[in-house]
Design a protein around this motif. Structure first.
Motif, PDB file in Angstrom:
ATOM      1  N   GLU A 111      38.580  35.255  32.303  1.00 31.42           N
ATOM      2  CA  GLU A 111      38.648  36.019  32.992  1.00 31.42           C
ATOM      3  C   GLU A 111      38.827  36.588  34.617  1.00 31.42           C
ATOM      4  O   GLU A 111      37.939  35.435  35.003  1.00 31.42           O
ATOM      5  CB  GLU A 111      37.470  36.391  31.838  1.00 31.42           C
ATOM      6  N   VAL A 112      38.632  37.555  34.867  1.00 33.90           N
ATOM      7  CA  VAL A 112      39.201  37.859  36.084  1.00 33.90           C
ATOM      8  C   VAL A 112      38.370  39.303  36.561  1.00 33.90           C
ATOM      9  O   VAL A 112      38.638  40.355  35.896  1.00 33.90           O
ATOM     10  CB  VAL A 112      40.617  37.255  36.477  1.00 33.90           C
ATOM     11  N   TYR A 119      40.810  41.229  40.695  1.00 32.93           N
ATOM     12  CA  TYR A 119      42.172  42.041  40.514  1.00 32.93           C
ATOM     13  C   TYR A 119      42.849  43.105  41.236  1.00 32.93           C
ATOM     14  O   TYR A 119      43.534  42.854  41.896  1.00 32.93           O
ATOM     15  CB  TYR A 119      42.136  42.008  39.033  1.00 32.93           C
ATOM     16  N   GLN A 120      41.538  43.865  42.073  1.00 37.28           N
ATOM     17  CA  GLN A 120      42.632  44.433  43.098  1.00 37.28           C
ATOM     18  C   GLN A 120      43.001  44.136  44.447  1.00 37.28           C
ATOM     19  O   GLN A 120      43.336  44.010  44.793  1.00 37.28           O
ATOM     20  CB  GLN A 120      40.988  45.461  43.752  1.00 37.28           C
ATOM     21  N   PHE A 172      47.657  41.677  47.960  1.00 35.00           N
ATOM     22  CA  PHE A 172      47.700  40.764  48.548  1.00 35.00           C
ATOM     23  C   PHE A 172      48.703  40.272  49.516  1.00 35.00           C
ATOM     24  O   PHE A 172      49.846  41.389  48.900  1.00 35.00           O
ATOM     25  CB  PHE A 172      47.872  38.920  47.799  1.00 35.00           C
ATOM     26  N   GLU A 173      48.329  39.360  50.637  1.00 30.96           N
ATOM     27  CA  GLU A 173      49.554  39.260  51.649  1.00 30.96           C
ATOM     28  C   GLU A 173      50.020  37.966  52.028  1.00 30.96           C
ATOM     29  O   GLU A 173      48.854  37.690  52.336  1.00 30.96           O
ATOM     30  CB  GLU A 173      49.674  40.271  53.121  1.00 30.96           C
ATOM     31  N   SER A 211      44.624  38.438  35.438  1.00 33.90           N
ATOM     32  CA  SER A 211      45.339  38.860  36.386  1.00 33.90           C
ATOM     33  C   SER A 211      46.483  38.024  35.876  1.00 33.90           C
ATOM     34  O   SER A 211      46.656  36.840  35.823  1.00 33.90           O
ATOM     35  CB  SER A 211      44.971  38.545  37.603  1.00 33.90           C
ATOM     36  N   LEU A 212      48.165  38.653  36.390  1.00 30.85           N
ATOM     37  CA  LEU A 212      48.967  37.958  36.105  1.00 30.85           C
ATOM     38  C   LEU A 212      49.633  38.246  37.213  1.00 30.85           C
ATOM     39  O   LEU A 212      50.978  37.483  38.082  1.00 30.85           O
ATOM     40  CB  LEU A 212      49.980  38.832  35.126  1.00 30.85           C
ATOM     41  N   TYR A 213      49.300  38.650  38.442  1.00 31.74           N
ATOM     42  CA  TYR A 213      49.556  38.593  39.781  1.00 31.74           C
ATOM     43  C   TYR A 213      49.973  37.133  40.676  1.00 31.74           C
ATOM     44  O   TYR A 213      48.472  36.150  40.105  1.00 31.74           O
ATOM     45  CB  TYR A 213      49.075  38.600  40.840  1.00 31.74           C
TER      46      TYR A 213
END
Length: 237
Positions: A7-8, A13-14, A19-20, A185-187
């Protein structure tokens, strides 16, 4: 193995969404320096890309661009050794424009991190390295680029391994339920390792495949004797 999905919270998540990637030692960067020769006209003066940039999402040549040294620097014409570790691509470009401004009247600089990539292993049709071409990538896109999951993939236990490999941060993703996807989060981030675990049924299938040939061999060797015994008994009757 299947575990509860990681769980995130909303803040993490934001942060993943915006993210860079930042330049790190051992990264390879492509640096282009232009001079504005006229209104709307740019002339390339310096290029660090020796073999061109990758196309079609393929992995770039390992010798493309400049290697960032262990102390976070690159050696460039005119300005010499410049430390760019910790900068994003945009921040590094602005920093180098100031550095080249001492030698070029109206410089314009672009910086690209060449080795932004994700590693996909396990139950995917084409395991390997996936190049990040858009700055960010999510798990669904990475799986799609790998040719989708195999029939033996454990869709409830996809692992994302991030950070120091001796003490990694491991997240579990469940792609079978929307409620599980909503809390995670899928990122993905560059250098993440995505491991798609096999289902238990694959282990049973592999075990069967290993023990089946000996039994088949024994059966084929005994078949003539079984046939002779059967015919002999039939003749007696």
């Amino acid at each position: 193995r299947s575990e509860e999905p990681t769980e995130v919270n909303e803040k993490v998540y934001q942060d993943d969404m915006v993210f860079e990637n930042r330049i790190q030692p051992n990264d390879r960067v492509n640096i282009m320096v232009y001079n504005q020769s006229g209104p709307g006209e740019l002339t390339a003066m310096i290029s660090s890309s020796s073999r061109g940039t990758p196309t079609g999402g393929t992995v770039p040549d390992e010798t493309t661009g400049l290697l960032v040294t262990r102390d976070g620097t690159v050696d460039l014409p005119l300005v010499g050794s410049v430390k760019i570790e910790g900068y994003t691509q945009d921040e590094a470009a602005k920093y180098l424009m100031k550095a080249y401004g001492k030698y070029i009247r109206t410089p314009y600089v672009t910086v690209e991190i060449m080795n932004q990539r994700i590693f996909l292993i396990g139950e995917v049709n084409t395991p390997g390295v996936v190049q990040v071409t858009n700055g960010t990538m999510n798990l669904i896109e990475a799986i799609a680029r790998s040719g989708d999951l195999t029939d033996y993939a454990e869709r409830r236990g996809i692992l994302i391994i991030r950070g120091d490999l001796r003490n990694p941060d491991v997240s579990t993703i469940d792609l079978t339920q929307m409620s599980a996807i909503k809390i995670t989060s899928l990122y993905l981030k560059p250098n993440d390792i995505v491991y798609v675990q096999p289902r238990a049924s694959k282990g049973r299938q592999l075990a069967f495949d290993e023990i089946a040939p000996p039994f088949q061999l024994v059966a084929s060797m005994l078949e003539p004797f079984v046939s002779i015994t059967y015919l002999a008994n039939a003749w007696k009757d």
